[in-house]
Design a protein around this motif. Structure first.
Motif, PDB file in Angstrom:
ATOM      1  N   TYR A 192      35.774 111.292 -13.056  1.00  0.00           N
ATOM      2  CA  TYR A 192      36.300 112.654 -12.950  1.00  0.00           C
ATOM      3  C   TYR A 192      36.623 113.210 -14.331  1.00  0.00           C
ATOM      4  N   MET A 193      37.301 112.414 -15.128  1.00  0.00           N
ATOM      5  CA  MET A 193      37.655 112.867 -16.479  1.00  0.00           C
ATOM      6  C   MET A 193      36.410 113.074 -17.333  1.00  0.00           C
ATOM      7  N   ALA A 194      35.456 112.161 -17.204  1.00  0.00           N
ATOM      8  CA  ALA A 194      34.221 112.273 -17.984  1.00  0.00           C
ATOM      9  C   ALA A 194      33.460 113.551 -17.640  1.00  0.00           C
ATOM     10  N   ALA A 195      33.534 113.947 -16.380  1.00  0.00           N
ATOM     11  CA  ALA A 195      32.831 115.156 -15.937  1.00  0.00           C
ATOM     12  C   ALA A 195      33.530 116.435 -16.384  1.00  0.00           C
ATOM     13  N   HIS A 196      34.739 116.310 -16.947  1.00  0.00           N
ATOM     14  CA  HIS A 196      35.507 117.479 -17.377  1.00  0.00           C
ATOM     15  C   HIS A 196      35.813 117.406 -18.871  1.00  0.00           C
ATOM     16  N   ASP A 197      34.767 117.168 -19.638  1.00  0.00           N
ATOM     17  CA  ASP A 197      34.813 117.264 -21.105  1.00  0.00           C
ATOM     18  C   ASP A 197      35.678 116.205 -21.786  1.00  0.00           C
ATOM     19  N   ALA A 198      35.945 115.088 -21.121  1.00  0.00           N
ATOM     20  CA  ALA A 198      36.671 114.015 -21.792  1.00  0.00           C
ATOM     21  C   ALA A 198      35.814 113.404 -22.889  1.00  0.00           C
ATOM     22  N   GLU A 199      36.414 113.234 -24.063  1.00  0.00           N
ATOM     23  CA  GLU A 199      35.700 112.636 -25.191  1.00  0.00           C
ATOM     24  C   GLU A 199      36.276 111.283 -25.595  1.00  0.00           C
ATOM     25  N   MET A 200      37.498 111.010 -25.174  1.00  0.00           N
ATOM     26  CA  MET A 200      38.130 109.745 -25.538  1.00  0.00           C
ATOM     27  C   MET A 200      39.233 109.437 -24.542  1.00  0.00           C
ATOM     28  N   MET A 201      39.467 108.150 -24.285  1.00  0.00           N
ATOM     29  CA  MET A 201      40.528 107.725 -23.375  1.00  0.00           C
ATOM     30  C   MET A 201      41.369 106.653 -24.058  1.00  0.00           C
ATOM     31  N   PHE A 202      42.681 106.874 -24.083  1.00  0.00           N
ATOM     32  CA  PHE A 202      43.613 105.866 -24.571  1.00  0.00           C
ATOM     33  C   PHE A 202      44.596 105.557 -23.456  1.00  0.00           C
ATOM     34  N   LEU A 203      44.671 104.307 -23.054  1.00  0.00           N
ATOM     35  CA  LEU A 203      45.602 103.869 -22.012  1.00  0.00           C
ATOM     36  C   LEU A 203      46.720 103.091 -22.685  1.00  0.00           C
ATOM     37  N   GLN A 204      47.908 103.672 -22.720  1.00  0.00           N
ATOM     38  CA  GLN A 204      49.006 103.056 -23.455  1.00  0.00           C
ATOM     39  C   GLN A 204      49.717 102.021 -22.603  1.00  0.00           C
ATOM     40  N   GLY A 205      49.667 100.786 -23.039  1.00  0.00           N
ATOM     41  CA  GLY A 205      50.400  99.707 -22.396  1.00  0.00           C
ATOM     42  C   GLY A 205      51.347  99.080 -23.390  1.00  0.00           C
ATOM     43  N   ILE A 206      52.028  98.056 -22.948  1.00  0.00           N
ATOM     44  CA  ILE A 206      52.925  97.336 -23.843  1.00  0.00           C
ATOM     45  C   ILE A 206      52.888  95.869 -23.449  1.00  0.00           C
ATOM     46  N   THR A 207      52.796  95.013 -24.427  1.00  0.00           N
ATOM     47  CA  THR A 207      52.736  93.578 -24.153  1.00  0.00           C
ATOM     48  C   THR A 207      54.126  92.973 -24.287  1.00  0.00           C
ATOM     49  N   ASN A 208      54.604  92.366 -23.218  1.00  0.00           N
ATOM     50  CA  ASN A 208      55.903  91.701 -23.221  1.00  0.00           C
ATOM     51  C   ASN A 208      55.687  90.192 -23.138  1.00  0.00           C
ATOM     52  N   GLN A 209      56.697  89.439 -23.458  1.00  0.00           N
ATOM     53  CA  GLN A 209      56.585  87.985 -23.377  1.00  0.00           C
ATOM     54  C   GLN A 209      56.528  87.499 -21.936  1.00  0.00           C
ATOM     55  N   VAL A 210      56.870  88.381 -20.983  1.00  0.00           N
ATOM     56  CA  VAL A 210      56.900  87.964 -19.578  1.00  0.00           C
ATOM     57  C   VAL A 210      55.871  88.736 -18.755  1.00  0.00           C
ATOM     58  N   ASP A 211      54.789  89.185 -19.383  1.00  0.00           N
ATOM     59  CA  ASP A 211      53.766  89.904 -18.633  1.00  0.00           C
ATOM     60  C   ASP A 211      53.205  89.043 -17.514  1.00  0.00           C
ATOM     61  N   THR A 212      52.967  89.684 -16.372  1.00  0.00           N
ATOM     62  CA  THR A 212      52.325  88.988 -15.268  1.00  0.00           C
ATOM     63  C   THR A 212      50.834  88.840 -15.546  1.00  0.00           C
ATOM     64  N   ALA A 213      50.183  88.009 -14.770  1.00  0.00           N
ATOM     65  CA  ALA A 213      48.738  87.848 -14.904  1.00  0.00           C
ATOM     66  C   ALA A 213      48.018  89.156 -14.616  1.00  0.00           C
ATOM     67  N   PHE A 214      48.530  89.913 -13.636  1.00  0.00           N
ATOM     68  CA  PHE A 214      47.897  91.191 -13.316  1.00  0.00           C
ATOM     69  C   PHE A 214      48.050  92.186 -14.469  1.00  0.00           C
ATOM     70  N   GLN A 215      49.221  92.181 -15.127  1.00  0.00           N
ATOM     71  CA  GLN A 215      49.410  93.074 -16.272  1.00  0.00           C
ATOM     72  C   GLN A 215      48.443  92.707 -17.395  1.00  0.00           C
ATOM     73  N   ASN A 216      48.282  91.423 -17.630  1.00  0.00           N
ATOM     74  CA  ASN A 216      47.331  90.997 -18.650  1.00  0.00           C
ATOM     75  C   ASN A 216      45.903  91.340 -18.265  1.00  0.00           C
ATOM     76  N   LEU A 217      45.603  91.321 -16.959  1.00  0.00           N
ATOM     77  CA  LEU A 217      44.277  91.727 -16.507  1.00  0.00           C
ATOM     78  C   LEU A 217      44.046  93.193 -16.818  1.00  0.00           C
ATOM     79  N   LYS A 218      45.066  94.024 -16.649  1.00  0.00           N
ATOM     80  CA  LYS A 218      44.941  95.440 -16.998  1.00  0.00           C
ATOM     81  C   LYS A 218      44.644  95.605 -18.484  1.00  0.00           C
ATOM     82  N   PHE A 219      45.385  94.897 -19.323  1.00  0.00           N
ATOM     83  CA  PHE A 219      45.136  94.990 -20.756  1.00  0.00           C
ATOM     84  C   PHE A 219      43.711  94.598 -21.081  1.00  0.00           C
ATOM     85  N   TYR A 220      43.240  93.536 -20.411  1.00  0.00           N
ATOM     86  CA  TYR A 220      41.859  93.083 -20.640  1.00  0.00           C
ATOM     87  C   TYR A 220      40.876  94.177 -20.257  1.00  0.00           C
TER      88      TYR A 220
END
Length: 220
Positions: A192-220
């Protein structure tokens, strides 16, 4: 008007200083003139008048960015500045907090999104950095609860031909807990974003010492 012209020229001077002092190299073709990380913005009579007219405080920003962009385009295309010319040079600003909502509307007759008027249609050298920090990214991309943010992508697309996206893998009100954004960031959202003139995507996350496996999967 005198204060407005001074602000325009001061911003242009900052950009010109960067153009003159940063080497012309691949990838060095954008600059950001943008807001601080808070809701404070001008509440003078003229800005208030424009906010009421456009239904958002971003209207005044778009007008101001166009003024800055005009000066920079003239400077870059002046043969005297040929050594500093950059192909496809863009000036970015944050559509964030007060400036998040676009000065546009849905025309029910043409069934298209349009700028409120031509004054807020952004020049080709101006780019929007859309950062909907208040969106609930735990929802599905097409959920009704986040429909206004999806619609806002259409509105910014009507205002600008160049959109960068800053979205969130972390809820900064509760930065340490797992923020389940798997339902939002799917092929639906990205296409959807690509179809509406998106040129770049930045997904802001934060890495904590207690990240879950799912959170790390998102970062990956």
């Amino acid at each position: 008007q005198e204060q407005y012209d001074l602000m325009v020229q001061e911003a242009a001077n900052k950009i010109i200083f960067s153009l003159e002092n940063i080497p012309v190299e691949e990838g060095k073709n954008a600059v950001s003139i943008t807001m601080e990380d808070n809701y404070d913005c001008c509440n003078c009579d003229k800005c208030t008048e424009l906010a009421n007219y456009y239904g958002t405080e971003s209207g005044a920003v778009c007008i101001w960015m166009n003024s800055v962009g005009e000066i920079i385009e003239e400077w870059l295309t002046d043969p005297a500045n040929a050594d500093h010319y950059r192909e496809d040079f863009k000036i970015w600003f944050f559509a964030y907090y007060n400036f998040e909502m676009a000065p546009a509307y849905y025309d029910t007759t043409t069934k298209q999104y349009k700028p409120i008027d031509d004054n807020v249609k952004l020049r080709d050298n101006i780019s929007v950095y859309y950062a909907p920090i208040q969106c609930d990214f735990q929802r599905g991309f097409y959920d009704e609860e986040v429909a206004k943010y999806r619609e806002n992508i259409n509105k910014w697309d009507a205002v600008s031909d160049h959109i960068q996206h800053w979205h969130y893998f972390t809820n900064f009100n509760y930065a340490l807990y797992f923020y389940d954004t798997f339902s939002y960031f799917t092929e639906d959202a990205f296409s959807y974003m690509a179809a509406h003139d998106a040129e770049m995507m930045f997904l802001q996350g934060i890495t904590n010492q207690v990240d879950t496996a799912f959170q790390n999967l998102k970062f990956y």
